[in-house]
Design an enzyme around this catalytic site. Structure first.
Site, PDB file in Angstrom:
ATOM      1  CB  SER A 109      -1.013   0.035   1.136  1.00 45.99           C
ATOM      2  OG  SER A 109      -1.503   1.177   1.410  1.00 45.99           O
ATOM      3  CE1 TYR A 133      -5.938   4.013  -1.493  1.00 43.37           C
ATOM      4  CE2 TYR A 133      -4.320   4.014   0.080  1.00 43.37           C
ATOM      5  CZ  TYR A 133      -5.575   3.691  -0.388  1.00 43.37           C
ATOM      6  OH  TYR A 133      -6.246   2.749   0.249  1.00 43.37           O
ATOM      7  CB  THR A 161      -6.620   2.636  -5.085  1.00 50.05           C
ATOM      8  OG1 THR A 161      -5.969   1.281  -4.560  1.00 50.05           O
ATOM      9  CG2 THR A 161      -7.830   2.638  -4.208  1.00 50.05           C
ATOM     10  CE  LYS A 250      -8.050  -3.037  -3.719  1.00 48.69           C
ATOM     11  NZ  LYS A 250      -8.264  -1.821  -2.966  1.00 48.69           N
ATOM     12  CG  HIS A 274     -11.312   0.601  -0.379  1.00 50.92           C
ATOM     13  ND1 HIS A 274     -10.312   1.496  -1.159  1.00 50.92           N
ATOM     14  CD2 HIS A 274     -10.613   0.309   0.728  1.00 50.92           C
ATOM     15  CE1 HIS A 274      -9.256   1.648  -0.555  1.00 50.92           C
ATOM     16  NE2 HIS A 274      -9.358   0.936   0.570  1.00 50.92           N
ATOM     17  CB  SER A 306     -14.720  -6.341  -1.525  1.00 47.73           C
ATOM     18  OG  SER A 306     -14.095  -5.188  -1.884  1.00 47.73           O
ATOM     19  N   GLY A 307     -14.449  -8.854   0.702  1.00 45.46           N
ATOM     20  CA  GLY A 307     -15.283  -9.892   1.428  1.00 45.46           C
ATOM     21  C   GLY A 307     -14.918 -11.384   1.392  1.00 45.46           C
ATOM     22  N   GLY A 328      -7.578  -9.359   2.176  1.00 41.29           N
ATOM     23  CA  GLY A 328      -7.053  -8.219   2.886  1.00 41.29           C
ATOM     24  C   GLY A 328      -7.065  -8.622   4.217  1.00 41.29           C
ATOM     25  NE  ARG A 329     -12.299  -4.903   7.157  1.00 44.91           N
ATOM     26  CZ  ARG A 329     -13.120  -4.562   6.436  1.00 44.91           C
ATOM     27  NH1 ARG A 329     -13.682  -5.138   5.526  1.00 44.91           N
ATOM     28  NH2 ARG A 329     -13.593  -3.205   6.846  1.00 44.91           N
TER      29      ARG A 329
HETATM   30  C1  HOC Z   1      -7.401   5.942   7.877  1.00 46.83           C
HETATM   31  C2  HOC Z   1      -6.248   5.282   7.396  1.00 46.83           C
HETATM   32  O1  HOC Z   1      -6.902   1.769   2.106  1.00 46.83           O
HETATM   33  C3  HOC Z   1      -7.991   1.704   4.156  1.00 46.83           C
HETATM   34  C4  HOC Z   1      -6.827   2.124   3.310  1.00 46.83           C
HETATM   35  C5  HOC Z   1      -6.419   3.555   3.655  1.00 46.83           C
HETATM   36  C6  HOC Z   1      -5.018   3.437   4.343  1.00 46.83           C
HETATM   37  C7  HOC Z   1      -4.968   4.626   5.164  1.00 46.83           C
HETATM   38  C8  HOC Z   1      -5.924   5.490   5.975  1.00 46.83           C
HETATM   39  O2  HOC Z   1      -8.208   2.025   5.298  1.00 46.83           O
HETATM   40  O3  HOC Z   1      -9.254   1.427   3.284  1.00 46.83           O
END
Ligand code: HOC
Length: 382
Positions: A109, A133, A161, A250, A274, A306-307, A328-329
């Site tokens: 990231s 980003y 993204t 993305k 996201h 996502s999910g 991700g998570r």
């Molecule tokens: C508040 C933190 O992709 C997210 C990330 C963004 C990362 C930094 C922002 O939290 O969905």
């Protein structure tokens, strides 16, 4: 043997017992009412695998796949997740090591708490991709500098993204006053603070080094990577000039945008909302996947995000036409529970769970000829 035995797939529940309120709020929290995040999960329940019996096999199902020119042993990658030192002091370094140990691509990231070079060193010979980003065009020199550093450090594809030019309305972060950039440990600013162009511009503008006014520099970096307003399709040309390699967009959620991505000549898209953290009330990501695949599958590579929480989820997304899934998570829960070993554990578990799910369904591999829409049925048709 890892120092934990979390065999259940409820990594979220286990991790929540260990995290502070602010880390929990950030990681588990979603945009607005959480409607989109809930819909993401519900969408998986609408589809079911239909196991077939007496399928004679001698081997476990093959999970390998070809993606962005790389042969990968499993059909999933680690989604870009920022500010990982919030969850473990080793943050992205631990995650990038586990990625390379488990041969899973690591998507770093822009909001990482380690620099591009340090993540690359930790990832060694692993496959790594860089998530951008995207700073506004007035900060193009910074974009160019970061992309050059990523390229030099062996990141082989660029994931841009598109859904986060400003952060979503996230009640848990607002309630907890969580700001990873402005905390004293400043997780999330490492890419910017280590960038020579960002540093030079700061020096010229304020007559100070970043270290002399970290609060101001952090605020500036936040504004740089979340510039508030979106780019246009035409701006992609600027990225092409700054990045010599595959580009993946993305955050695609509509068929129209997927078609535009094909016209733009990018190599891939990530069907993603996201994780429900940006547009509340948005459509479920899995819900849109089949339509998008029908429109553009074959013209570019389609990633799904996502999910995803378990092997069966990966199987369903692949059956609906995704070439690869992003997770991700779940791996961040592993990071909370056991650092590098915890991340490895989650990645291994996902691969094992996916393989067993296919095996018990009589599906000999995760390749599209074996794992296609013909292996699913909609529950509401039953
Ligand atoms: C508040 C933190 O992709 C997210 C990330 C963004 C990362 C930094 C922002 O939290 O969905």
């Amino acid at each position: 043997r890892p120092p934990f035995t979390f065999k259940s797939l409820d990594w979220e529940g286990l991790a929540m017992q260990r995290m502070s309120a602010e880390s929990t709020g950030y990681l588990v929290g979603n945009a607005g009412t959480g409607e989109t995040a809930t819909k993401n999960r519900k969408a998986f329940e609408r589809w079911s695998l239909v196991p077939q019996r007496l399928i004679e096999t001698e081997k476990l199902p093959r999970l390998s796949t070809q993606i962005l020119g790389h042969r990968m042993p499993v059909p999933f990658a680690m989604a870009p997740v920022g500010v990982q030192r919030t969850f473990n002091p080793e943050g992205e370094i631990a995650a990038a090591r586990a990625a390379s140990d488990q041969h899973v691509p690591f998507i770093m990231s822009s909001a990482s708490s380690a620099s591009v070079e340090d993540v690359a060193a930790a990832n060694g010979s692993g496959t790594r991709w860089y998530q951008l980003y995207w700073p506004s065009n007035k900060d193009y020199d910074i974009t160019r500098s970061i992309l050059k550093r990523a390229k030099d450090a062996g990141f082989s594809a660029l994931f841009v993204t598109l859904d986060t030019y400003v952060l979503g309305w996230r009640p848990s972060d607002m309630d907890n006053g969580y700001n990873p950039f402005l905390r004293s440990d400043r997780v999330g600013v490492a890419v910017g603070f280590s960038d020579p162009v960002f540093r030079k511009q700061f020096r010229e503008r304020y007559g100070n080094e970043i270290e002399d006014d970290q609060g101001l520099a952090a605020a500036l970096w936040t504004r740089t990577i979340f510039p508030r307003y979106s780019h246009s399709w035409e701006d992609l040309q600027l990225l092409r000039e700054a990045w010599d390699g595959p580009i993946v967009l993305k955050g695609i959620q509509s068929v129209a945008d997927a078609r535009k991505a094909v016209e733009a000549g990018v190599q891939g898209i990530v069907v993603s909302n996201h994780g429900g953290r940006q547009t509340d009330g948005g459509v479920s990501s899995l819900g849109m996947l089949p339509r998008i695949v029908d429109a553009v599958g074959g013209d570019l590579e389609v990633f799904f995000d996502s999910g995803i929480r378990c092997g069966a989820d990966i199987a369903k997304a692949l059956a609906l036409g995704a070439n690869m899934c992003l997770v991700g998570r779940p791996y961040i829960y592993g990071l909370v529970l056991g650092g590098e070993a915890g991340v490895s554990h989650v990645l291994k578990t996902l691969a094992g769970d996916l393989q067993l799910t296919l095996h018990l369904s009589g599906i000999p591999s995760s390749a599209p000829e074996h794992l296609g829409r013909h292996r699913l049925i909609r529950e509401d048709e039953l």
